[in-house]
Enzyme design. Structure first.
Site, PDB file in Angstrom:
ATOM      1  N   ASP A  81       7.258   6.946   3.046  1.00 44.85           N
ATOM      2  CA  ASP A  81       5.947   7.286   3.616  1.00 44.85           C
ATOM      3  C   ASP A  81       5.255   6.026   4.115  1.00 44.85           C
ATOM      4  OD1 ASP A  81       5.586   6.043   1.155  1.00 44.85           O
ATOM      5  OD2 ASP A  81       3.704   7.084   0.773  1.00 44.85           O
ATOM      6  N   HIS A  84       2.201  -4.152 -26.257  1.00 43.15           N
ATOM      7  CA  HIS A  84       0.954  -3.544 -26.740  1.00 43.15           C
ATOM      8  C   HIS A  84       0.341  -2.632 -25.666  1.00 43.15           C
ATOM      9  CE1 HIS A  84      -3.064  -2.869 -28.281  1.00 43.15           C
ATOM     10  NE2 HIS A  84      -3.450  -3.145 -27.048  1.00 43.15           N
ATOM     11  N   ASP A 112      10.782   4.338  -6.217  1.00 46.81           N
ATOM     12  CA  ASP A 112       9.946   4.520  -5.035  1.00 46.81           C
ATOM     13  C   ASP A 112      10.843   4.324  -3.821  1.00 46.81           C
ATOM     14  OD1 ASP A 112       8.672   1.398  -3.995  1.00 46.81           O
ATOM     15  OD2 ASP A 112      10.339   1.736  -5.350  1.00 46.81           O
ATOM     16  N   GLY A 164      10.564   2.207  -1.385  1.00 45.36           N
ATOM     17  CA  GLY A 164      10.646   0.839  -0.869  1.00 45.36           C
ATOM     18  C   GLY A 164       9.578   0.574   0.179  1.00 45.36           C
ATOM     19  N   GLY A 165       9.030   1.613   0.756  1.00 41.26           N
ATOM     20  CA  GLY A 165       8.040   1.450   1.824  1.00 41.26           C
ATOM     21  C   GLY A 165       6.809   0.692   1.375  1.00 41.26           C
ATOM     22  N   TYR A 166       6.232   1.100   0.271  1.00 44.53           N
ATOM     23  CA  TYR A 166       5.001   0.474  -0.224  1.00 44.53           C
ATOM     24  C   TYR A 166       5.246  -0.994  -0.546  1.00 44.53           C
ATOM     25  CZ  TYR A 166       0.879  -0.355  -3.125  1.00 44.53           C
ATOM     26  OH  TYR A 166      -0.287  -0.842  -3.660  1.00 44.53           O
ATOM     27  N   ASP A 220       1.870   6.072 -12.577  1.00 44.85           N
ATOM     28  CA  ASP A 220       2.502   4.759 -12.730  1.00 44.85           C
ATOM     29  C   ASP A 220       1.492   3.715 -12.297  1.00 44.85           C
ATOM     30  OD1 ASP A 220       3.075   4.867  -9.622  1.00 44.85           O
ATOM     31  OD2 ASP A 220       3.526   2.834 -10.334  1.00 44.85           O
ATOM     32  N   GLY A 269      -1.648   6.911  -1.139  1.00 42.51           N
ATOM     33  CA  GLY A 269      -2.791   6.441  -0.364  1.00 42.51           C
ATOM     34  C   GLY A 269      -4.064   6.274  -1.166  1.00 42.51           C
TER      35      GLY A 269
HETATM   36  O1  LIG Z   1       0.780   5.881  -0.905  1.00 45.02           O
HETATM   37  C1  LIG Z   1       1.650   5.348  -1.600  1.00 45.02           C
HETATM   38  N1  LIG Z   1       2.964   5.544  -1.324  1.00 45.02           N
HETATM   39  C2  LIG Z   1       3.943   4.943  -2.081  1.00 45.02           C
HETATM   40  N2  LIG Z   1       3.687   4.154  -3.108  1.00 45.02           N
HETATM   41  C3  LIG Z   1       2.384   3.893  -3.434  1.00 45.02           C
HETATM   42  C4  LIG Z   1       2.107   3.005  -4.504  1.00 45.02           C
HETATM   43  C5  LIG Z   1       3.222   2.351  -5.304  1.00 45.02           C
HETATM   44  C6  LIG Z   1       3.340   3.082  -6.633  1.00 45.02           C
HETATM   45  N3  LIG Z   1       4.076   2.256  -7.578  1.00 45.02           N
HETATM   46  C7  LIG Z   1       5.471   2.114  -7.236  1.00 45.02           C
HETATM   47  C8  LIG Z   1       6.156   1.158  -8.162  1.00 45.02           C
HETATM   48  C9  LIG Z   1       7.637   1.305  -7.994  1.00 45.02           C
HETATM   49  C10 LIG Z   1       8.385   0.354  -8.876  1.00 45.02           C
HETATM   50  C11 LIG Z   1       7.949  -1.062  -8.709  1.00 45.02           C
HETATM   51  C12 LIG Z   1       6.476  -1.276  -8.712  1.00 45.02           C
HETATM   52  C13 LIG Z   1       5.674  -0.266  -7.933  1.00 45.02           C
HETATM   53  C14 LIG Z   1       0.774   2.719  -4.800  1.00 45.02           C
HETATM   54  N4  LIG Z   1       0.244   1.846  -5.710  1.00 45.02           N
HETATM   55  C15 LIG Z   1      -1.097   1.933  -5.555  1.00 45.02           C
HETATM   56  N5  LIG Z   1      -1.956   1.170  -6.263  1.00 45.02           N
HETATM   57  C16 LIG Z   1      -1.366   0.030  -7.003  1.00 45.02           C
HETATM   58  C17 LIG Z   1      -2.319  -0.670  -7.858  1.00 45.02           C
HETATM   59  C18 LIG Z   1      -3.372  -0.145  -8.549  1.00 45.02           C
HETATM   60  C19 LIG Z   1      -4.056  -1.136  -9.299  1.00 45.02           C
HETATM   61  C20 LIG Z   1      -3.522  -2.385  -9.170  1.00 45.02           C
HETATM   62  S1  LIG Z   1      -2.201  -2.330  -8.158  1.00 45.02           S
HETATM   63  N6  LIG Z   1      -1.453   2.819  -4.606  1.00 45.02           N
HETATM   64  C21 LIG Z   1      -0.285   3.323  -4.109  1.00 45.02           C
HETATM   65  C22 LIG Z   1      -0.029   4.216  -3.065  1.00 45.02           C
HETATM   66  C23 LIG Z   1       1.315   4.490  -2.710  1.00 45.02           C
END
Ligand SMILES: O=c1[nH]cnc2c(CCNCC3CCCCC3)c3[nH]c(NCc4cccs4)nc3cc12
Length: 376
Positions: free
Chosen positions: A146, A340, A92, A94-96, A271, A221
């Site tokens: 983003d 699991h 990713d 890094g922004g999120y 993911d 988002g």
């Molecule tokens: O708009 C987004 N832009 C960028 N990343 C997003 C992420 C992180 C995705 N996982 C990255 C991984 C990269 C490697 C390390 C870990 C993260 C999101 N995760 C969620 N929900 C999370 C969740 C859903 C249910 C429980 S938490 N919505 C997201 C929306 C965005």
């Protein structure tokens, strides 16, 4: 990176495809185990490959940048070499993570300043820096920098947020297209659609992202607290606009039911931290519903964790033993539960792919959706 389609469901927008990278092929629909600090917590690379046959894992740019740092990663010849994983990796931007991990942060046109959650040191992420960091990590698929629009937010905020994400995307593309891979393997950049839960903003963002004509596209988002129906509604709008012949990655999704419903809407890649995070809390996803292994009812249940599963650990360890390990806070408990859940998620998407190819996906999906939510 290439994407080819092998089959399409007739009753839904589900499709079966193959993503080809320099580190190997990925059959879709696919679930991508989330690695954080260069490891999928509590799982060995050998287990990821042999026991659950994970085709691609995620690397966490924010964490890896802070620790072990880019110097060591570059000295190792990139993340693949550093962690001993020779299959595809997606990172990713890094922004999120900045939003969800570091306390103090400021979002400006230039980028995001933040204090490290590790030692409080001050850092700056910009679209250009995010591209350079991901070049150094060396992942096969890298994500644009983003702004994941918070939920809920008003229309005005969402509209200005997608405009910022689109300006940042142009800077990501400019930087990425003017730099080369560092370790001889090709890398590809996926842009990310935003727009919160506003249909017209989702249309505007999807059309802009599609116009960048990158090799794959992501939907962001979502899975940020909105009701599932809102998630599905926005995913449908966006998937109908993103190019059919490119892979679609829905970020951060989700529960087993979320994944099946979004496969039916045309999503190829997923993911989520749920299978790994919830495993460590004793929540097991199974083909018959959800098991909370900490529940007393499993204390003397000596049956295998999942007798129908081809995962060795599911066969040789009983529910009672796993409950005992979790209660004793034994590391092996987290290891078995994580293995699991990841095995189940990968089984689910592989089963979905086979049903799409055999033309039985829609009926199978509707049957599974009624079962997967059961509390066992
Ligand atoms: O708009 C987004 N832009 C960028 N990343 C997003 C992420 C992180 C995705 N996982 C990255 C991984 C990269 C490697 C390390 C870990 C993260 C999101 N995760 C969620 N929900 C999370 C969740 C859903 C249910 C429980 S938490 N919505 C997201 C929306 C965005």
């Amino acid at each position: 990176m290439k994407f080819s389609l092998q089959a399409k469901d007739i009753h839904s927008k589900a499709r079966a495809g193959t993503v080809t990278t320099d580190h190997g092929e990925i059959q879709t629909p696919i679930f991508m185990p989330v690695g954080t600090a260069g490891t999928v917590k509590a799982v060995h690379q050998r287990e990821l490959k042999q026991d659950i046959d994970a085709k691609i894992i995620l690397g966490n740019t924010y964490h890896l940048y802070l620790r072990p740092g880019l110097e060591i990663l570059e000295k190792a010849g990139g993340l693949h070499k550093f962690i001993g994983w020779d299959r595809p990796i997606l990172t990713d931007s890094g922004g999120y993570q900045v939003y969800s991990l570091s306390k103090v942060r400021k979002i400006k046109e230039e980028g995001v300043t933040f204090n490290s959650h590790i030692d409080g040191s001050k850092h700056l992420f910009t679209p250009e820096i995010a591209m350079d960091i991901q070049r150094t990590i060396g992942a096969d698929i890298i994500m644009a920098f983003d702004e994941c629009t918070p939920y809920p937010c008003d229309y005005k905020y969402a509209a200005s947020s997608i405009n910022m994400t689109h300006r940042w995307l142009k800077r990501c593309c400019a930087r990425f297209d003017s730099t080369e891979p560092k370790y001889g393997f090709n890398q590809t950049l996926f842009p990310i659609v935003q727009g919160s839960v506003y249909k017209d903003l989702r249309v505007k963002s999807a059309e802009f992202i599609a116009s960048m004509e990158r090799e794959g596209n992501a939907i962001g988002g979502l899975s940020v607290g909105e009701p599932a129906e809102e998630m599905y509604g926005m995913t449908e709008v966006v998937c109908d606009i993103l190019p059919y012949e490119k892979p679609r990655y829905l970020m951060g999704v989700g529960t087993p039911i979320n994944i099946l419903e979004n496969i039916a809407l045309g999503v190829d890649m997923f993911d989520c931290v749920m299978p790994t995070r919830n495993a460590r809390n004793g929540m097991l996803f199974t083909r018959n519903g959800i098991i909370n292994i900490g529940n007393k009812k499993w204390a003397d249940d000596l049956s295998p964790i999942d007798a129908e599963s081809d995962l060795h650990a599911d066969q040789v360890y009983s529910k009672a033993y796993l409950r005992h390990l979790m209660h004793s806070k034994e590391m092996l408990g987290a290891q078995i539960a994580t293995l699991h859940n990841l095995h189940f998620y990968l089984w689910l998407v592989k089963e979905a792919r086979e049903k799409i190819i055999s033309g039985e996906f829609y009926a199978w999906k509707n049957k599974m959706v009624t079962i997967l939510g059961n509390k066992l």
